[in-house]
Design a protein around this motif. Structure first.
Motif, PDB file in Angstrom:
ATOM      1  N   ASP A   1       0.000  -6.093  10.985  1.00 57.23           N
ATOM      2  CA  ASP A   1       1.153  -5.532  11.207  1.00 57.23           C
ATOM      3  C   ASP A   1       2.291  -6.708  11.319  1.00 57.23           C
ATOM      4  N   LEU A   2       3.366  -6.422  10.801  1.00 55.21           N
ATOM      5  CA  LEU A   2       4.378  -7.767  10.496  1.00 55.21           C
ATOM      6  C   LEU A   2       5.003  -7.744  12.120  1.00 55.21           C
TER       7      LEU A   2
ATOM      8  N   ALA B   1       0.804  -1.148   0.093  1.00 56.21           N
ATOM      9  CA  ALA B   1      -0.152   0.072  -0.080  1.00 56.21           C
ATOM     10  C   ALA B   1       0.809   1.296  -0.099  1.00 56.21           C
TER      11      ALA B   1
ATOM     12  N   ALA C   1      13.660  -5.536  -0.163  1.00 56.15           N
ATOM     13  CA  ALA C   1      14.028  -4.071  -0.584  1.00 56.15           C
ATOM     14  C   ALA C   1      15.074  -3.398   0.782  1.00 56.15           C
TER      15      ALA C   1
ATOM     16  N   SER D   1       0.379   2.312   7.924  1.00 56.47           N
ATOM     17  CA  SER D   1       0.893   3.185   8.855  1.00 56.47           C
ATOM     18  C   SER D   1       1.658   4.304   7.806  1.00 56.47           C
TER      19      SER D   1
ATOM     20  N   GLN E   1       8.488  -5.561   1.106  1.00 55.08           N
ATOM     21  CA  GLN E   1       9.004  -3.842   0.927  1.00 55.08           C
ATOM     22  C   GLN E   1       8.433  -3.019   2.427  1.00 55.08           C
ATOM     23  N   ALA E   2       7.784  -3.780   3.013  1.00 56.91           N
ATOM     24  CA  ALA E   2       7.150  -3.130   4.165  1.00 56.91           C
ATOM     25  C   ALA E   2       8.505  -2.922   4.962  1.00 56.91           C
TER      26      ALA E   2
ATOM     27  N   ASN F   1      18.048   6.178  -4.502  1.00 58.01           N
ATOM     28  CA  ASN F   1      16.940   7.121  -4.248  1.00 58.01           C
ATOM     29  C   ASN F   1      15.885   6.966  -5.149  1.00 58.01           C
TER      30      ASN F   1
ATOM     31  N   GLN G   1       4.680   8.956  -4.520  1.00 56.65           N
ATOM     32  CA  GLN G   1       5.615   9.177  -3.358  1.00 56.65           C
ATOM     33  C   GLN G   1       4.965  10.174  -2.573  1.00 56.65           C
TER      34      GLN G   1
ATOM     35  N   TYR H   1      18.328  -0.377  -3.212  1.00 52.37           N
ATOM     36  CA  TYR H   1      17.534   0.740  -4.059  1.00 52.37           C
ATOM     37  C   TYR H   1      18.504   2.045  -3.754  1.00 52.37           C
TER      38      TYR H   1
ATOM     39  N   TYR I   1      18.637   2.692  10.649  1.00 51.34           N
ATOM     40  CA  TYR I   1      17.925   2.384   9.518  1.00 51.34           C
ATOM     41  C   TYR I   1      18.669   1.437   8.661  1.00 51.34           C
TER      42      TYR I   1
ATOM     43  N   ILE J   1       6.530   2.324  -3.394  1.00 52.25           N
ATOM     44  CA  ILE J   1       7.220   1.494  -3.989  1.00 52.25           C
ATOM     45  C   ILE J   1       6.412   0.229  -4.489  1.00 52.25           C
ATOM     46  N   GLY J   2       5.872  -0.191  -3.200  1.00 49.21           N
ATOM     47  CA  GLY J   2       5.177  -1.402  -3.114  1.00 49.21           C
ATOM     48  C   GLY J   2       3.984  -1.557  -4.071  1.00 49.21           C
TER      49      GLY J   2
HETATM   50  N1  LIG Z   1      11.920   5.373  -1.402  1.00 53.99           N
HETATM   51  C1  LIG Z   1      13.267   5.210  -1.312  1.00 53.99           C
HETATM   52  O1  LIG Z   1      13.987   5.880  -2.160  1.00 53.99           O
HETATM   53  C2  LIG Z   1      13.912   4.002  -0.923  1.00 53.99           C
HETATM   54  C3  LIG Z   1      15.535   3.791  -1.062  1.00 53.99           C
HETATM   55  C4  LIG Z   1      16.024   2.608  -0.484  1.00 53.99           C
HETATM   56  C5  LIG Z   1      14.891   1.326   0.096  1.00 53.99           C
HETATM   57  N2  LIG Z   1      13.778   1.830   0.199  1.00 53.99           N
HETATM   58  C6  LIG Z   1      13.173   0.721   0.787  1.00 53.99           C
HETATM   59  O2  LIG Z   1      11.801   0.201  -0.125  1.00 53.99           O
HETATM   60  C7  LIG Z   1      10.821  -0.145   0.489  1.00 53.99           C
HETATM   61  C8  LIG Z   1       9.635   0.734   0.191  1.00 53.99           C
HETATM   62  O3  LIG Z   1       9.726   2.141   0.676  1.00 53.99           O
HETATM   63  P1  LIG Z   1       8.758   3.277   0.242  1.00 53.99           P
HETATM   64  O4  LIG Z   1       9.516   4.474  -0.181  1.00 53.99           O
HETATM   65  O5  LIG Z   1       7.826   2.726  -0.718  1.00 53.99           O
HETATM   66  O6  LIG Z   1       8.139   3.510   1.520  1.00 53.99           O
HETATM   67  P2  LIG Z   1       6.426   3.539   2.096  1.00 53.99           P
HETATM   68  O7  LIG Z   1       6.655   4.223   3.463  1.00 53.99           O
HETATM   69  O8  LIG Z   1       5.770   4.369   0.851  1.00 53.99           O
HETATM   70  O9  LIG Z   1       6.139   2.016   2.009  1.00 53.99           O
HETATM   71  C9  LIG Z   1       6.365   1.182   3.160  1.00 53.99           C
HETATM   72  C10 LIG Z   1       5.071   0.598   3.471  1.00 53.99           C
HETATM   73  O10 LIG Z   1       5.216  -0.475   4.568  1.00 53.99           O
HETATM   74  C11 LIG Z   1       4.061  -0.501   5.267  1.00 53.99           C
HETATM   75  N3  LIG Z   1       4.659  -0.812   6.628  1.00 53.99           N
HETATM   76  C12 LIG Z   1       5.452  -0.157   7.628  1.00 53.99           C
HETATM   77  N4  LIG Z   1       5.527  -0.627   8.717  1.00 53.99           N
HETATM   78  C13 LIG Z   1       4.739  -1.822   8.612  1.00 53.99           C
HETATM   79  C14 LIG Z   1       4.718  -2.908   9.572  1.00 53.99           C
HETATM   80  N5  LIG Z   1       5.181  -2.872  10.543  1.00 53.99           N
HETATM   81  N6  LIG Z   1       3.714  -3.883   9.071  1.00 53.99           N
HETATM   82  C15 LIG Z   1       3.191  -3.858   7.747  1.00 53.99           C
HETATM   83  N7  LIG Z   1       3.245  -2.718   7.048  1.00 53.99           N
HETATM   84  C16 LIG Z   1       4.277  -2.010   7.251  1.00 53.99           C
HETATM   85  C17 LIG Z   1       3.609   1.243   5.194  1.00 53.99           C
HETATM   86  O11 LIG Z   1       2.258   1.301   5.614  1.00 53.99           O
HETATM   87  C18 LIG Z   1       3.795   1.250   3.951  1.00 53.99           C
HETATM   88  O12 LIG Z   1       2.751   0.977   3.004  1.00 53.99           O
HETATM   89  C19 LIG Z   1      11.092   0.041   2.177  1.00 53.99           C
HETATM   90  O13 LIG Z   1      11.621  -1.269   2.552  1.00 53.99           O
HETATM   91  C20 LIG Z   1      12.242   1.252   2.099  1.00 53.99           C
HETATM   92  O14 LIG Z   1      12.944   0.830   3.274  1.00 53.99           O
HETATM   93  C21 LIG Z   1      13.073   2.837  -0.139  1.00 53.99           C
END
Ligand SMILES: NC(=O)c1ccc[n+]([C@@H]2O[C@H](COP(=O)([O-])OP(=O)(O)OC[C@H]3O[C@@H](n4cnc5c(N)ncnc54)[C@H](O)[C@@H]3O)[C@@H](O)[C@H]2O)c1
Length: 323
Positions: free
Chosen positions: A51-52, A9, A117, A34, A73-74, A174, A180, A172, A145, A12-13
């Protein structure tokens, strides 16, 4: 194939979910909403609002959907939040991840492959001028992190060795693109586009002093990230660790100027002091990205798509939410 996308949700996911559905897979999302949004999940995908950190609920969702492939991805995905609250970061990014791995390796589970991820942008620490970090560059994580992402990468090795779970780490750079969230502290592209559309000035955090060009980052478009996830889920990626980036370093000032130019609006760029804890320079060696994806989306093209998608959102440019 039945594909489970944790964090589906989120930004990226949700792109991975769309790509998996378009490829004809049966898709479910596990997300606690969240930072993600229910409306990001297409109706064709099933949503487990879980929630994981809840070990039993995670196991129950995996047992019910019986995924053959999992894209994990979460995460607690904000570096500054992880510095403020390292406990929560560890609980979600390490313990929550372990709950998922346990669920995926329970007797009778059908998971053949898991994609994780990870972060190329944070795991390598400072990347010296004129160089890029390759998958063999030793990790030098400098935030909770990045430390927890690196820890989970190593745990995947243990689960591969002792429980036979095949996994691939995607690091990944940025990532930017439609959906986003501009309302947090991460996602500078989203924050700048939000400012431009609202006619607000753009603030550039300095790299070493206020008024310089800002930090250097490798910006990769989200469709490339989704594409590589799909290839990996279907077993087409042989390497166990793959950077997902472009190999091109872009300063914050260059990025802001490109967005302002594309928007054809008049917006002032102003310097701010450096932000404590920001890496000055992060650029990834993209040899493996290109080996699998061929050409990646150029920055100007990706920014144009992103700008168009934000401009098309209802209420865009109202500036009604804090950036
Ligand atoms: N955006 C970037 O530039 C980037 C760069 C490197 C790595 N990442 C990684 O890519 C992944 C996706 O990132 P994003 O930018 O889409 O972030 P995002 O916050 O949009 O997505 C994270 C998702 O995980 C869910 N989530 C968070 N905690 C949770 C839990 N305890 N249980 C279940 N679901 C949970 C959130 O509700 C959200 O939908 C992450 O693992 C992030 O660390 C992102």
């Amino acid at each position: 194939m039945r594909v489970l996308v944790t964090g589906g949700a989120g930004f990226i996911g949700s792109h991975i979910v769309e790509a998996a559905l378009a490829a004809g897979h049966e898709v479910a999302v596990l997300d606690n909403l969240s930072t993600g949004h229910r409306e990001n999940v297409p109706s064709a995908a099933r949503l487990f609002e879980v929630d994981l950190r809840d070990r039993d609920a995670t196991a129950a969702a995996v047992a019910e959907f019986r995924p053959e492939a999992v894209s994990h991805q979460a995460a607690q995905a904000s570096v500054p939040n992880s510095v403020r609250d390292p406990h929560t970061d560890a609980q979600v990014n390490v313990i929550g991840g372990l709950n998922l791995l346990d669920a995926c390796t329970k007797a009778g589970a059908s998971v053949e492959r898991l994609v994780f991820a990870s972060t190329g942008g944070a795991i390598y620490g400072e990347v010296p001028e004129s160089t890029s970090a390759s998958e063999s560059t030793p990790p030098n994580p400098q935030s909770p992190y990045a430390i927890h992402k690196s820890t989970f990468e190593q745990l995947l090795g243990v689960y591969r060795q002792h429980r036979g779970l095949k996994s691939t780490v995607l690091r990944y750079a940025n990532v930017y693109g439609p959906r986003q969230d501009p309302f947090g502290e991460a996602g500078v592209v989203a924050i700048f586009i939000d400012s431009v559309l609202a006619g607000r000035e753009i603030f550039i955090n300095g790299r070493s002093r206020e008024g310089d060009d800002g930090c250097v980052r490798d910006y990769v478009y989200v469709s490339d990230v989704a594409r590589l996830n799909l290839m990996t889920l279907s077993g087409a990626v042989a390497d166990s660790v793959v950077n997902v980036g472009t190999g091109v370093g872009v300063s914050t000032h260059e990025l802001a100027a490109a967005i302002v130019k594309l928007s054809q609006r008049e917006v002032a760029l102003r310097g701010r002091p450096p932000r404590i804890g920001d890496l000055e320079r992060s650029v990834l060696d993209s040899t493996r990205t290109k080996r699998y994806l061929g050409d990646t989306v150029k920055l100007a093209e990706g920014l144009a798509h992103t700008l168009a998608s934000y401009a098309a959102r209802p209420g865009s440019g109202s500036g009604s939410r804090a950036g």
